[in-house]
Motif scaffolding. Structure first.
Motif, PDB file in Angstrom:
ATOM      1  N   ARG A   1       0.860  -1.184  -0.072  1.00 22.30           N
ATOM      2  CA  ARG A   1      -0.064  -0.026  -0.142  1.00 22.30           C
ATOM      3  C   ARG A   1       0.797   1.047  -0.010  1.00 22.30           C
ATOM      4  N   PHE A   2       1.920   0.976   0.802  1.00 25.55           N
ATOM      5  CA  PHE A   2       2.804   2.406   0.974  1.00 25.55           C
ATOM      6  C   PHE A   2       3.505   2.539  -0.269  1.00 25.55           C
ATOM      7  N   ALA A   3       3.929   1.496  -0.933  1.00 26.65           N
ATOM      8  CA  ALA A   3       4.753   1.670  -2.216  1.00 26.65           C
ATOM      9  C   ALA A   3       3.978   2.557  -3.381  1.00 26.65           C
ATOM     10  N   ALA A   4       2.789   2.377  -3.300  1.00 30.12           N
ATOM     11  CA  ALA A   4       1.739   3.065  -4.407  1.00 30.12           C
ATOM     12  C   ALA A   4       1.623   4.496  -4.101  1.00 30.12           C
ATOM     13  N   ASP A   5       1.881   4.700  -2.586  1.00 35.07           N
ATOM     14  CA  ASP A   5       1.811   6.222  -1.999  1.00 35.07           C
ATOM     15  C   ASP A   5       2.989   6.782  -2.343  1.00 35.07           C
TER      16      ASP A   5
ATOM     17  N   HIS B   1       5.242   6.114  -4.559  1.00 33.31           N
ATOM     18  CA  HIS B   1       5.274   6.309  -6.022  1.00 33.31           C
ATOM     19  C   HIS B   1       4.462   7.658  -6.545  1.00 33.31           C
ATOM     20  N   ALA B   2       3.534   8.086  -5.995  1.00 33.29           N
ATOM     21  CA  ALA B   2       2.754   9.002  -6.279  1.00 33.29           C
ATOM     22  C   ALA B   2       3.455  10.547  -5.823  1.00 33.29           C
ATOM     23  N   HIS B   3       4.059  10.080  -4.699  1.00 30.65           N
ATOM     24  CA  HIS B   3       4.694  11.344  -4.250  1.00 30.65           C
ATOM     25  C   HIS B   3       6.347  11.570  -4.675  1.00 30.65           C
ATOM     26  N   GLY B   4       6.550  10.814  -5.862  1.00 29.96           N
ATOM     27  CA  GLY B   4       7.846  10.860  -6.767  1.00 29.96           C
ATOM     28  C   GLY B   4       9.057  10.163  -6.260  1.00 29.96           C
ATOM     29  N   ILE B   5       8.698   8.905  -5.499  1.00 22.62           N
ATOM     30  CA  ILE B   5       9.693   8.069  -5.321  1.00 22.62           C
ATOM     31  C   ILE B   5       9.929   7.011  -6.609  1.00 22.62           C
ATOM     32  N   ASP B   6      11.236   6.813  -7.087  1.00 24.66           N
ATOM     33  CA  ASP B   6      11.503   6.315  -8.504  1.00 24.66           C
ATOM     34  C   ASP B   6      11.755   4.738  -8.104  1.00 24.66           C
ATOM     35  N   LEU B   7      12.085   4.322  -7.015  1.00 22.58           N
ATOM     36  CA  LEU B   7      12.457   3.169  -6.586  1.00 22.58           C
ATOM     37  C   LEU B   7      12.328   2.710  -5.253  1.00 22.58           C
TER      38      LEU B   7
ATOM     39  N   ALA C   1       2.868  -6.045  -7.541  1.00 17.31           N
ATOM     40  CA  ALA C   1       1.363  -5.420  -7.306  1.00 17.31           C
ATOM     41  C   ALA C   1       1.171  -3.868  -7.406  1.00 17.31           C
ATOM     42  N   THR C   2       2.509  -3.257  -7.947  1.00 24.42           N
ATOM     43  CA  THR C   2       2.478  -1.853  -8.196  1.00 24.42           C
ATOM     44  C   THR C   2       3.423  -1.708  -9.380  1.00 24.42           C
ATOM     45  N   SER C   3       3.387  -0.408  -9.851  1.00 25.41           N
ATOM     46  CA  SER C   3       4.070  -0.045 -11.035  1.00 25.41           C
ATOM     47  C   SER C   3       5.511   0.713 -10.556  1.00 25.41           C
ATOM     48  N   LEU C   4       5.813   0.519  -9.135  1.00 22.94           N
ATOM     49  CA  LEU C   4       7.165   0.994  -8.796  1.00 22.94           C
ATOM     50  C   LEU C   4       8.286   0.346  -8.771  1.00 22.94           C
ATOM     51  N   PRO C   5       9.292   0.729  -9.540  1.00 18.94           N
ATOM     52  CA  PRO C   5      10.565  -0.333  -9.631  1.00 18.94           C
ATOM     53  C   PRO C   5      10.926  -0.427  -8.036  1.00 18.94           C
ATOM     54  N   VAL C   6      11.605  -1.917  -8.041  1.00 22.47           N
ATOM     55  CA  VAL C   6      12.084  -2.206  -6.996  1.00 22.47           C
ATOM     56  C   VAL C   6      13.487  -2.877  -6.849  1.00 22.47           C
ATOM     57  N   GLY C   7      14.238  -2.655  -6.013  1.00 22.05           N
ATOM     58  CA  GLY C   7      15.583  -3.207  -5.628  1.00 22.05           C
ATOM     59  C   GLY C   7      15.388  -4.227  -4.673  1.00 22.05           C
ATOM     60  N   ALA C   8      16.001  -5.594  -5.022  1.00 22.05           N
ATOM     61  CA  ALA C   8      16.419  -6.501  -4.025  1.00 22.05           C
ATOM     62  C   ALA C   8      17.472  -6.575  -3.119  1.00 22.05           C
ATOM     63  N   VAL C   9      17.357  -7.122  -1.923  1.00 29.99           N
ATOM     64  CA  VAL C   9      18.729  -7.076  -1.146  1.00 29.99           C
ATOM     65  C   VAL C   9      18.627  -8.111  -0.153  1.00 29.99           C
ATOM     66  N   GLY C  10      19.509  -8.685   0.407  1.00 27.19           N
ATOM     67  CA  GLY C  10      19.815  -9.832   1.548  1.00 27.19           C
ATOM     68  C   GLY C  10      20.138 -11.054   1.116  1.00 27.19           C
ATOM     69  N   MET C  11      21.528 -11.281   1.508  1.00 26.49           N
ATOM     70  CA  MET C  11      22.173 -12.403   1.044  1.00 26.49           C
ATOM     71  C   MET C  11      21.928 -12.907  -0.310  1.00 26.49           C
ATOM     72  N   ILE C  12      22.329 -12.010  -1.094  1.00 26.15           N
ATOM     73  CA  ILE C  12      22.532 -12.284  -2.713  1.00 26.15           C
ATOM     74  C   ILE C  12      23.856 -12.140  -2.766  1.00 26.15           C
ATOM     75  N   THR C  13      24.446 -13.399  -3.121  1.00 30.87           N
ATOM     76  CA  THR C  13      25.944 -13.556  -3.245  1.00 30.87           C
ATOM     77  C   THR C  13      26.460 -14.340  -4.392  1.00 30.87           C
TER      78      THR C  13
ATOM     79  N   GLU D   1      11.473 -10.629 -10.318  1.00 29.78           N
ATOM     80  CA  GLU D   1      11.296 -10.415  -9.175  1.00 29.78           C
ATOM     81  C   GLU D   1      11.918  -8.812  -8.544  1.00 29.78           C
ATOM     82  N   ALA D   2      12.747  -8.387  -9.438  1.00 33.19           N
ATOM     83  CA  ALA D   2      13.335  -7.003  -9.036  1.00 33.19           C
ATOM     84  C   ALA D   2      13.726  -6.234 -10.514  1.00 33.19           C
ATOM     85  N   ASP D   3      14.220  -5.264 -10.204  1.00 36.31           N
ATOM     86  CA  ASP D   3      14.606  -4.436 -11.277  1.00 36.31           C
ATOM     87  C   ASP D   3      16.343  -4.120 -11.162  1.00 36.31           C
TER      88      ASP D   3
END
Length: 359
Positions: free
Chosen positions: A253-257, A259-265, A296-308, A321-323
């Protein structure tokens, strides 16, 4: 072409690949005097090595918008012009290597004023370079931390202004991307979660009230951050509580908010707001949270956490799953991870002339 080594465009900025360095505090700045909070030779060498290693975007560690916003007295800061000049040395070198320089703007809130992690990380007081922490509510992080001072509405407005001022300085320092730190139990995260926000005014209670401070910070930063430059937000997608905390549903829900306020990722992490909670860690354990926001949204995402592993990172992107992937500890272990991954996956990264013999 490997998905990991495809360029990525946000607004008018093109990031050369999807191997990004997550913000990781070095706790190595001078704690007092005229150089307080400014990066030094350690920071330069640390970030320069990862840029020379082919990392596409480097997000400089949590950099405090005020002295009281530091996690420790040894954190970086961006509340004065001396810090800006020292940061320029880093951004100039990153740009010279084809790496995009980014910075995470932060306020530690109730988890501030602690000792160095390798000295135990316990809370410290004014007699040991510390100060009185502030928070959304007078609720300590755990039994070892002091009760924070609850911010008044006027003080909240002051902090919003500090984030905007920090963004102006970040631009002056040569950064191309700014990230607002809204994760890991620090100040903004403390307002978002009902576990740590027990306020009864316009900044507490309902979802709309609890996200108010975060969105005010986003709006203030977006107003001074150029339209052609991207703005990120780091979130803890869950408190890892069965109930009574911030949840994955809230994050979507917050991701959509945002994005509407100008967050790009959205830079998707988890946890850090609840002491002692059990987190089921493992390779890529936070990726599903990023994937859910992306689905669920149109906001690009970055994934983090034990990616090795390069193949693991490639699969995350190829599966949609991520951009991009953000590497933390793995880049501490191997500054040239991006160059190694490019060899394994058939991608291309810029190699400094001085290192051509390594290709």
């Amino acid at each position: 072409m490997s998905a990991l080594f495809e360029p990525y465009r946000l607004r008018d900025l093109t990031i050369p690949n999807r191997v990004w360095m997550a913000p990781m505090c070095q706790y190595s700045a001078t704690p007092e005097g005229p150089e307080t909070g400014a990066p030094n030779d350690w920071h330069f060498a640390h970030y320069a090595a990862r840029a020379a290693g082919g990392t596409g975007l480097i997000l400089v560690e949590a950099t405090a918008v005020s002295p009281e916003g530091r996690i420790t007295p040894y954190d970086l800061g961006i509340w004065n012009d001396a810090q800006v000049e020292a940061l320029r040395r880093i951004t100039r070198f990153l740009v010279s290597q084809g790496t995009i320089p980014g910075i995470q703007l932060a306020h530690a809130g109730r988890k501030s004023s602690t000792d160095l992690p390798w000295e135990g990380g316990a809370p410290i007081g004014p007699d040991a370079l510390g100060w009185q922490p502030v928070g959304a509510s007078p609720l300590p992080f755990d039994e070892k931390h002091p009760v924070p001072t609850e911010l008044t509405a006027d003080q909240i407005s002051d902090v919003v202004g500090q984030f905007a001022d920090a963004a102006r300085r970040a631009l002056d320092a040569g950064f191309e991307i700014a990230e607002i730190h809204g994760a890991h139990g620090y100040l903004i995260n403390g307002f978002l979660s009902p576990h740590s926000n027990h306020r009864t005014d316009a900044y507490g209670g309902s979802y709309e009230n609890r996200v108010r401070f975060a969105l005010e910070v986003v709006d203030a930063v977006r107003e001074v951050w150029p339209e052609d430059k991207p703005l990120f937000f780091r979130i803890s997608a869950t408190d890892w509580l069965a109930d009574g905390g911030w949840s994955a549903d809230d994050t979507v829900r917050f991701a959509a908010d945002l994005h509407a306020h100008g967050i790009d990722l959205l830079d998707v992490s988890t946890g850090g707001n609840v002491s002692g909670v059990r987190i089921p860690t493992g390779p890529g354990y936070q990726v599903p949270f990023a994937a859910r926001v992306k689905a669920a949204t149109s906001l690009p995402v970055g994934a983090v956490g034990m990616i090795t592993d390069p193949e693991q990172a490639e699969k995350i992107l190829a599966n949609g799953e991520a951009d991009a992937v953000l590497l933390g500890r793995e880049l501490l272990r191997n500054p040239s991870w991006a160059r190694q991954a490019a060899r394994e996956l058939g991608g291309e990264v810029r190699v400094p002339n001085q290192y051509h013999r390594s290709v």
